[in-house]
Scaffold this motif. Structure first.
Motif, PDB file in Angstrom:
ATOM      1  N   THR A 141       0.827  -1.204   0.000  1.00  0.00           N
ATOM      2  CA  THR A 141       0.000   0.000   0.000  1.00  0.00           C
ATOM      3  C   THR A 141       0.862   1.254   0.000  1.00  0.00           C
ATOM      4  OG1 THR A 141      -1.823   1.165   1.104  1.00  0.00           O
ATOM      5  CG2 THR A 141      -0.203   0.098   2.532  1.00  0.00           C
ATOM      6  N   ALA A 142       0.326   2.314  -0.593  1.00  0.00           N
ATOM      7  CA  ALA A 142       0.947   3.634  -0.506  1.00  0.00           C
ATOM      8  C   ALA A 142       0.243   4.470   0.556  1.00  0.00           C
ATOM      9  CB  ALA A 142       0.871   4.343  -1.857  1.00  0.00           C
ATOM     10  N   ASP A 143      -0.802   3.915   1.147  1.00  0.00           N
ATOM     11  CA  ASP A 143      -1.612   4.623   2.142  1.00  0.00           C
ATOM     12  C   ASP A 143      -0.916   4.548   3.504  1.00  0.00           C
ATOM     13  OD1 ASP A 143      -3.756   4.665   4.327  1.00  0.00           O
ATOM     14  OD2 ASP A 143      -4.870   5.387   2.577  1.00  0.00           O
ATOM     15  N   ILE A 144      -0.389   5.661   3.963  1.00  0.00           N
ATOM     16  CA  ILE A 144       0.411   5.670   5.185  1.00  0.00           C
ATOM     17  C   ILE A 144      -0.423   5.342   6.427  1.00  0.00           C
ATOM     18  CG2 ILE A 144       1.932   7.077   6.651  1.00  0.00           C
ATOM     19  CD1 ILE A 144       2.821   8.458   3.992  1.00  0.00           C
ATOM     20  N   PRO A 145      -1.644   5.878   6.586  1.00  0.00           N
ATOM     21  CA  PRO A 145      -2.431   5.461   7.749  1.00  0.00           C
ATOM     22  C   PRO A 145      -2.733   3.954   7.742  1.00  0.00           C
ATOM     23  CG  PRO A 145      -3.277   7.529   6.913  1.00  0.00           C
ATOM     24  CD  PRO A 145      -2.272   7.024   5.908  1.00  0.00           C
ATOM     25  N   LEU A 146      -3.000   3.373   6.579  1.00  0.00           N
ATOM     26  CA  LEU A 146      -3.207   1.925   6.513  1.00  0.00           C
ATOM     27  C   LEU A 146      -1.913   1.205   6.882  1.00  0.00           C
ATOM     28  CD1 LEU A 146      -4.702  -0.682   5.914  1.00  0.00           C
ATOM     29  CD2 LEU A 146      -4.184  -0.332   3.480  1.00  0.00           C
ATOM     30  N   ALA A 147      -0.789   1.688   6.399  1.00  0.00           N
ATOM     31  CA  ALA A 147       0.499   1.078   6.760  1.00  0.00           C
ATOM     32  C   ALA A 147       0.659   1.058   8.279  1.00  0.00           C
ATOM     33  CB  ALA A 147       1.648   1.851   6.105  1.00  0.00           C
ATOM     34  N   ALA A 148       0.317   2.143   8.946  1.00  0.00           N
ATOM     35  CA  ALA A 148       0.430   2.206  10.409  1.00  0.00           C
ATOM     36  C   ALA A 148      -0.476   1.169  11.068  1.00  0.00           C
ATOM     37  CB  ALA A 148       0.092   3.612  10.897  1.00  0.00           C
ATOM     38  N   ARG A 149      -1.686   1.027  10.560  1.00  0.00           N
ATOM     39  CA  ARG A 149      -2.625   0.043  11.128  1.00  0.00           C
ATOM     40  C   ARG A 149      -2.097  -1.378  10.959  1.00  0.00           C
ATOM     41  NH1 ARG A 149      -8.364   1.551   8.612  1.00  0.00           N
ATOM     42  NH2 ARG A 149      -9.103  -0.071  10.040  1.00  0.00           N
ATOM     43  N   CYS A 150      -1.492  -1.671   9.820  1.00  0.00           N
ATOM     44  CA  CYS A 150      -0.943  -3.010   9.577  1.00  0.00           C
ATOM     45  C   CYS A 150       0.276  -3.266  10.468  1.00  0.00           C
ATOM     46  CB  CYS A 150      -0.578  -3.168   8.111  1.00  0.00           C
ATOM     47  SG  CYS A 150      -2.022  -3.174   7.004  1.00  0.00           S
ATOM     48  N   LEU A 151       1.113  -2.261  10.636  1.00  0.00           N
ATOM     49  CA  LEU A 151       2.281  -2.408  11.508  1.00  0.00           C
ATOM     50  C   LEU A 151       1.854  -2.687  12.950  1.00  0.00           C
ATOM     51  CD1 LEU A 151       4.584   0.405  10.107  1.00  0.00           C
ATOM     52  CD2 LEU A 151       4.993  -2.074   9.974  1.00  0.00           C
ATOM     53  N   GLU A 152       0.743  -2.085  13.380  1.00  0.00           N
ATOM     54  CA  GLU A 152       0.236  -2.345  14.731  1.00  0.00           C
ATOM     55  C   GLU A 152      -0.097  -3.814  14.936  1.00  0.00           C
ATOM     56  OE1 GLU A 152      -3.090   0.275  15.329  1.00  0.00           O
ATOM     57  OE2 GLU A 152      -1.812   2.052  15.381  1.00  0.00           O
ATOM     58  N   LYS A 153      -0.390  -4.521  13.845  1.00  0.00           N
ATOM     59  CA  LYS A 153      -0.719  -5.944  13.921  1.00  0.00           C
ATOM     60  C   LYS A 153       0.501  -6.815  13.599  1.00  0.00           C
ATOM     61  CE  LYS A 153      -5.025  -7.091  13.189  1.00  0.00           C
ATOM     62  NZ  LYS A 153      -6.266  -7.414  12.424  1.00  0.00           N
ATOM     63  N   SER A 154       1.685  -6.206  13.609  1.00  0.00           N
ATOM     64  CA  SER A 154       2.961  -6.895  13.370  1.00  0.00           C
ATOM     65  C   SER A 154       3.085  -7.483  11.969  1.00  0.00           C
ATOM     66  CB  SER A 154       3.198  -7.982  14.428  1.00  0.00           C
ATOM     67  OG  SER A 154       3.273  -7.396  15.706  1.00  0.00           O
ATOM     68  N   ALA A 155       2.447  -6.837  11.000  1.00  0.00           N
ATOM     69  CA  ALA A 155       2.598  -7.221   9.596  1.00  0.00           C
ATOM     70  C   ALA A 155       3.741  -6.414   8.995  1.00  0.00           C
ATOM     71  CB  ALA A 155       1.304  -6.940   8.832  1.00  0.00           C
TER      72      ALA A 155
END
Length: 147
Positions: free
Chosen positions: A72-86
């Motif tokens: 994704t290029a969507d930075i808020p989505l990237a943050a949400r995925c990182l919170e789930k250890s992806a």
């Protein structure tokens, strides 16, 4: 092995992601607001969500798990995925990490403010062959990364 999640509506590396996933026999979820051609591989799942600014993002964030990879290029989505250890890769091959996501979010907010005030009027840089190549290399590394 990880599952791949593609934020599909504006992703310029869908075909490359699917091709690499096929080599590794990985499951891919291509999530978008409109149907997309995915070929005949049964491991590639076309997920069509309702129209809405964040419907695809919400679906990905709800389904992704630790060790999976989001494209994704969507930075808020990237943050949400990182919170789930992806793991998260942008289409240019930029890896979003817990260490750099804060500055990416801050830059996004600043750029949005500058666009709204008319100070900044340009868009993103043109997507290049070098970006595509860097992405494919980074995706291979992310897939092979030990869990």
């Amino acid at each position: 092995m990880p599952t791949l999640y593609i934020d599909g509506d504006a992703c310029p590396v869908k075909a490359e992601t699917i091709r690499i996933a096929e080599r590794h026999n990985l499951i891919v979820f291509l999530v978008s607001n409109s149907g997309m051609r995915t070929g005949t591989n049964p491991n590639v799942k076309n997920i069509m969500v309702s129209d809405g600014a964040d419907a695809a993002d919400d679906w990905i964030a709800e389904h992704i798990e630790a060790g999976d990879i989001a494209i994704t290029a969507d930075i808020p989505l990237a943050a949400r995925c990182l919170e789930k250890s992806a793991q998260v890769l942008g289409p240019t091959g930029r890896a979003f990490t817990p260490e750099n996501i804060g500055s990416a979010l801050a830059s996004r907010e600043l750029n949005q403010h500058l666009r709204e005030t008319g100070i900044m009027t340009g868009g993103n840089a043109q997507f290049s062959k070098a970006d595509r190549s860097r992405f494919m290399n980074q995706l291979e590394q992310a897939i092979r990364k030990p869990a």
